[in-house]
Write a protein that holds these residues in place. Structure first.
Motif, PDB file in Angstrom:
ATOM      1  N   MET A   1      -5.573 -14.855  -4.656  1.00 38.13           N
ATOM      2  CA  MET A   1      -6.008 -13.640  -5.354  1.00 38.13           C
ATOM      3  C   MET A   1      -4.852 -12.664  -5.516  1.00 38.13           C
ATOM      4  N   LEU A   2      -4.027 -12.511  -4.474  1.00 34.66           N
ATOM      5  CA  LEU A   2      -2.945 -11.537  -4.522  1.00 34.66           C
ATOM      6  C   LEU A   2      -1.975 -11.850  -5.652  1.00 34.66           C
ATOM      7  N   ALA A   3      -1.598 -13.114  -5.769  1.00 33.53           N
ATOM      8  CA  ALA A   3      -0.641 -13.512  -6.801  1.00 33.53           C
ATOM      9  C   ALA A   3      -1.241 -13.312  -8.192  1.00 33.53           C
ATOM     10  N   GLU A   4      -2.525 -13.647  -8.323  1.00 37.70           N
ATOM     11  CA  GLU A   4      -3.198 -13.547  -9.625  1.00 37.70           C
ATOM     12  C   GLU A   4      -3.184 -12.120 -10.170  1.00 37.70           C
ATOM     13  N   PHE A   5      -3.239 -11.146  -9.255  1.00 41.52           N
ATOM     14  CA  PHE A   5      -3.273  -9.739  -9.681  1.00 41.52           C
ATOM     15  C   PHE A   5      -1.944  -9.026  -9.452  1.00 41.52           C
ATOM     16  N   GLY A   6      -0.888  -9.798  -9.228  1.00 35.11           N
ATOM     17  CA  GLY A   6       0.433  -9.204  -9.102  1.00 35.11           C
ATOM     18  C   GLY A   6       0.599  -8.303  -7.897  1.00 35.11           C
ATOM     19  N   MET A   7      -0.181  -8.551  -6.839  1.00 36.05           N
ATOM     20  CA  MET A   7      -0.150  -7.683  -5.661  1.00 36.05           C
ATOM     21  C   MET A   7       0.901  -8.144  -4.661  1.00 36.05           C
ATOM     22  N   SER A   8       1.675  -7.201  -4.164  1.00 33.99           N
ATOM     23  CA  SER A   8       2.637  -7.513  -3.106  1.00 33.99           C
ATOM     24  C   SER A   8       2.148  -7.021  -1.751  1.00 33.99           C
ATOM     25  N   ILE A   9       1.119  -6.167  -1.745  1.00 29.14           N
ATOM     26  CA  ILE A   9       0.466  -5.747  -0.491  1.00 29.14           C
ATOM     27  C   ILE A   9      -1.042  -5.945  -0.661  1.00 29.14           C
ATOM     28  N   PRO A  10      -1.743  -6.371   0.405  1.00 27.99           N
ATOM     29  CA  PRO A  10      -3.175  -6.699   0.281  1.00 27.99           C
ATOM     30  C   PRO A  10      -4.082  -5.471   0.378  1.00 27.99           C
ATOM     31  N   LEU A  11      -3.860  -4.529  -0.527  1.00 26.32           N
ATOM     32  CA  LEU A  11      -4.650  -3.300  -0.540  1.00 26.32           C
ATOM     33  C   LEU A  11      -5.270  -3.082  -1.913  1.00 26.32           C
ATOM     34  N   VAL A  12      -6.481  -2.538  -1.910  1.00 25.92           N
ATOM     35  CA  VAL A  12      -7.200  -2.196  -3.137  1.00 25.92           C
ATOM     36  C   VAL A  12      -7.574  -0.722  -3.057  1.00 25.92           C
ATOM     37  N   ALA A  13      -7.247   0.026  -4.116  1.00 22.80           N
ATOM     38  CA  ALA A  13      -7.712   1.415  -4.215  1.00 22.80           C
ATOM     39  C   ALA A  13      -9.167   1.358  -4.660  1.00 22.80           C
ATOM     40  N   ALA A  14     -10.066   1.615  -3.731  1.00 24.01           N
ATOM     41  CA  ALA A  14     -11.496   1.413  -3.969  1.00 24.01           C
ATOM     42  C   ALA A  14     -12.007   2.286  -5.114  1.00 24.01           C
ATOM     43  N   PRO A  15     -12.977   1.776  -5.878  1.00 22.55           N
ATOM     44  CA  PRO A  15     -13.562   2.566  -6.967  1.00 22.55           C
ATOM     45  C   PRO A  15     -14.496   3.632  -6.414  1.00 22.55           C
ATOM     46  N   MET A  16     -14.161   4.901  -6.657  1.00 20.45           N
ATOM     47  CA  MET A  16     -14.984   6.010  -6.157  1.00 20.45           C
ATOM     48  C   MET A  16     -15.585   6.730  -7.349  1.00 20.45           C
ATOM     49  N   SER A  17     -16.899   6.550  -7.532  1.00 28.21           N
ATOM     50  CA  SER A  17     -17.584   7.135  -8.680  1.00 28.21           C
ATOM     51  C   SER A  17     -17.777   8.632  -8.515  1.00 28.21           C
ATOM     52  N   GLY A  18     -17.988   9.301  -9.642  1.00 26.80           N
ATOM     53  CA  GLY A  18     -18.258  10.724  -9.597  1.00 26.80           C
ATOM     54  C   GLY A  18     -17.024  11.581  -9.751  1.00 26.80           C
ATOM     55  N   GLY A  19     -15.863  10.967  -9.982  1.00 26.03           N
ATOM     56  CA  GLY A  19     -14.668  11.773 -10.226  1.00 26.03           C
ATOM     57  C   GLY A  19     -13.408  11.411  -9.468  1.00 26.03           C
ATOM     58  N   PRO A  20     -13.504  11.038  -8.168  1.00 23.57           N
ATOM     59  CA  PRO A  20     -12.274  10.819  -7.398  1.00 23.57           C
ATOM     60  C   PRO A  20     -11.323   9.771  -7.976  1.00 23.57           C
ATOM     61  N   THR A  21     -11.857   8.638  -8.450  1.00 27.86           N
ATOM     62  CA  THR A  21     -10.987   7.607  -9.017  1.00 27.86           C
ATOM     63  C   THR A  21     -10.638   7.971 -10.453  1.00 27.86           C
ATOM     64  N   THR A  22      -9.349   7.942 -10.762  1.00 27.52           N
ATOM     65  CA  THR A  22      -8.849   8.259 -12.096  1.00 27.52           C
ATOM     66  C   THR A  22      -7.974   7.108 -12.597  1.00 27.52           C
ATOM     67  N   PRO A  23      -7.762   7.012 -13.898  1.00 26.02           N
ATOM     68  CA  PRO A  23      -6.802   6.023 -14.394  1.00 26.02           C
ATOM     69  C   PRO A  23      -5.420   6.183 -13.746  1.00 26.02           C
ATOM     70  N   ALA A  24      -5.032   7.418 -13.462  1.00 26.37           N
ATOM     71  CA  ALA A  24      -3.733   7.658 -12.811  1.00 26.37           C
ATOM     72  C   ALA A  24      -3.691   7.040 -11.423  1.00 26.37           C
ATOM     73  N   MET A  25      -4.824   7.064 -10.703  1.00 24.49           N
ATOM     74  CA  MET A  25      -4.861   6.453  -9.373  1.00 24.49           C
ATOM     75  C   MET A  25      -4.741   4.928  -9.481  1.00 24.49           C
ATOM     76  N   VAL A  26      -5.384   4.356 -10.488  1.00 21.75           N
ATOM     77  CA  VAL A  26      -5.293   2.910 -10.705  1.00 21.75           C
ATOM     78  C   VAL A  26      -3.841   2.513 -10.983  1.00 21.75           C
ATOM     79  N   SER A  27      -3.172   3.286 -11.825  1.00 23.98           N
ATOM     80  CA  SER A  27      -1.772   3.006 -12.143  1.00 23.98           C
ATOM     81  C   SER A  27      -0.887   3.149 -10.909  1.00 23.98           C
ATOM     82  N   ALA A  28      -1.144   4.173 -10.112  1.00 27.08           N
ATOM     83  CA  ALA A  28      -0.350   4.390  -8.893  1.00 27.08           C
ATOM     84  C   ALA A  28      -0.531   3.239  -7.917  1.00 27.08           C
ATOM     85  N   ALA A  29      -1.753   2.718  -7.819  1.00 30.93           N
ATOM     86  CA  ALA A  29      -1.996   1.588  -6.920  1.00 30.93           C
ATOM     87  C   ALA A  29      -1.146   0.389  -7.324  1.00 30.93           C
TER      88      ALA A  29
END
Length: 339
Positions: A1-29
């Motif tokens: 899974m890590l290789a498929e998504f280009g991940m070098s660390i096994p961390l996911v920025a969890a989806p937080m509904s209602g405002g906290p998660t932004t496209p900028a946070m996804v890009s930063a992850a």
């Protein structure tokens, strides 16, 4: 899974509904070597489409989370009784709350159509397990399908439905529980134990979630067999967070000393900082989602804007004191430091 998504660390920025998660946070992850997840919950289809376009423009792997229908209808009389109580709190903001229950599916079918017309790398579901047909259609489109579960039994149901991966969420997690049985009390199983129990039940990769706010906690779940750790609360104060200033300030306010699981704000179990609204109304609040969510949402937004945290759903996991201000890339790099 890590290789498929280009991940070098096994961390996911969890989806937080209602405002906290932004496209900028996804890009930063992604810049940190992790994976970012957009949150489709509560948004219109048009708003989801706009966020997808922003992230797609960067040409990065990412995921998106949807609320799958698992209705928790409210008893109309209980709703009206509770609405009259909460209206007294809403009066200070000049609001009139919905007198009758509002029930919907968060435009689930329309959002699925959007994601089939223009597929994304990963789609995760919470609250309910979609039909086998929906899961199969997404997989045919080349999407990795992930299901949020909170017990080994739920993991078995998700496996039978044909998903590719699980998000295993412990009761320590902030925000809504992904439990498929919201009328039942949440079981307080530590995330490491829960990962081991689920791994022994089904042969699917696991994203571990719930209370993971330190490098040691992340390293422990990876050693326990998780493919990745999903972190949310620890990112609430990140530069890229869309959480309200009122919510962010409460995370460091010494007046708030613990988190509790509550249904007072939304009619579905969710973990947040214990505040005056929860203390006053937890015993009175009926189960009923999304009706209770719609009842209180206007008041919560007004209170956040007015800087009145005691009337806001201050969602937070048990590790909330570890949430620090700064770029999400730095926070994620720190969390990966003991791997």
């Amino acid at each position: 899974m890590l290789a498929e998504f280009g991940m070098s660390i096994p961390l996911v920025a969890a989806p937080m509904s209602g405002g906290p998660t932004t496209p900028a946070m996804v890009s930063a992850a992604t810049r940190a070597g992790a994976l970012g997840m957009l949150a489709a919950g509560y948004k219109t289809v048009e708003a989801v489409e706009a966020e997808l376009e922003k992230v797609r423009a960067e040409g990065i792997p990412f995921g998106i989370n949807l609320f799958a229908p698992n209705p928790l209808p409210v008893d109309p009389d209980s709703y009206r009784t509770y609405a009259a109580i909460v209206q007294k709190d809403a009066d200070q903001f000049g609001l009139t709350l919905p007198a009758e229950p509002i029930e919907d599916t968060d435009r689930f079918d329309e959002k699925i159509t959007l994601l089939l017309d223009d597929p994304v790398p990963m789609v995760s579901f919470t609250f309910g397990i979609p039909s086998r047909e929906v899961i199969a259609a997404l997989r045919r489109a080349g999407t990795v399908v992930v299901q949020t579960v909170t017990t080994p039994d739920e993991a078995a149901l998700a496996h039978e439905a044909g998903v590719d991966m699980l998000t295993v969420q412990a009761a320590a997690a902030g925000g809504h529980s992904g439990t498929l049985s919201p009328r039942q009390p949440l079981r307080p199983v530590p995330i490491v134990d829960l990962v081991k129990q689920v791994a022994a039940t089904v042969p699917l990769p696991i994203m571990a979630a719930g209370g993971l706010a330190t490098p040691a906690a992340v390293a422990e779940v990876i050693r326990a067999g998780a493919t990745a750790a999903a972190v949310g609360t620890v990112l609430l104060r990140a530069t890229e967070s869309g959480a309200s200033a009122t919510h962010q300030a409460a995370l460091t306010d010494p007046a708030y000393t613990e988190t509790v699981i509550t249904r007072a704000f939304t009619g579905r179990p969710a973990r947040g900082l214990r505040n005056a609204f929860i203390d006053a109304h937890e015993a009175q609040a009926p189960l009923g989602y999304p009706a209770i969510h719609y009842l209180t949402t206007g008041m919560r937004k007004a209170a956040a804007a007015a800087g009145k945290p005691d009337y806001v759903h201050l969602w937070a996991g048990t590790g909330y004191r570890h949430a620090t201000a700064g770029p999400a890339t730095d926070i994620l790099a720190r969390l990966a430091s003991e791997l």
